[in-house]
Design an enzyme around this catalytic site. Sequence first.
Site, PDB file in Angstrom:
ATOM      1  N   TYR A  98      52.684  37.878  41.122  1.00 39.98           N
ATOM      2  CA  TYR A  98      51.963  37.751  40.115  1.00 39.98           C
ATOM      3  C   TYR A  98      51.361  39.303  39.501  1.00 39.98           C
ATOM      4  O   TYR A  98      51.279  39.968  40.283  1.00 39.98           O
ATOM      5  CB  TYR A  98      50.752  36.995  39.820  1.00 39.98           C
ATOM      6  N   CYS A  99      51.185  39.477  38.265  1.00 38.89           N
ATOM      7  CA  CYS A  99      50.636  40.705  37.826  1.00 38.89           C
ATOM      8  C   CYS A  99      49.309  40.395  36.684  1.00 38.89           C
ATOM      9  O   CYS A  99      48.651  39.227  37.027  1.00 38.89           O
ATOM     10  CB  CYS A  99      51.490  41.607  37.144  1.00 38.89           C
ATOM     11  N   GLN A 100      49.343  40.966  35.695  1.00 38.34           N
ATOM     12  CA  GLN A 100      48.326  40.692  34.735  1.00 38.34           C
ATOM     13  C   GLN A 100      48.757  39.730  33.567  1.00 38.34           C
ATOM     14  O   GLN A 100      47.941  38.880  33.154  1.00 38.34           O
ATOM     15  CB  GLN A 100      47.973  42.387  33.968  1.00 38.34           C
TER      16      GLN A 100
END
Length: 144
Positions: free
Chosen positions: A106-108
């Site tokens: 995951y990221c932002q």
Amino acid sequence: MKNLQTVLKGSTAYEVNVRSIFTNRMASKVSKIISYAELKALVEKSQDLVLIDVRTKEEVDKGRIPGSLHVPLDTVEAALLSEPKEFKAKYGVTKPALHAPELVFYCQIGKRGEMATDKACKLGYVNARNYAGSYKEWSEKEGK
């Protein structure tokens, strides 16, 4: 690619391999996303979850999903290619196996997580998934 297939057409193994690669790539584009509800359940109950945050250190310093491991996007490929001892020394956890049942990136907002998931799939991590809602959705739903 079509010319290469024509040249090597006599090779049954080659044709099977091309078909397998095509099928795997198509499947990875279709089924490699995990929802908030699915991830929430894994975070709460799974011993097998390897959750990798690919954001920058500055982003991670503002908050993260509990239990996640920070591996910035530009180092994901090297990390996944590293020797198990090296991975454990650097990240403090066992390196995920190629068939790890629950490997999530995951990221932002989702794009870098997708890129990391694609890299992992190309390296042979068959169950790699992207949490497309990413930290933005997680923090909104968790009230953080």
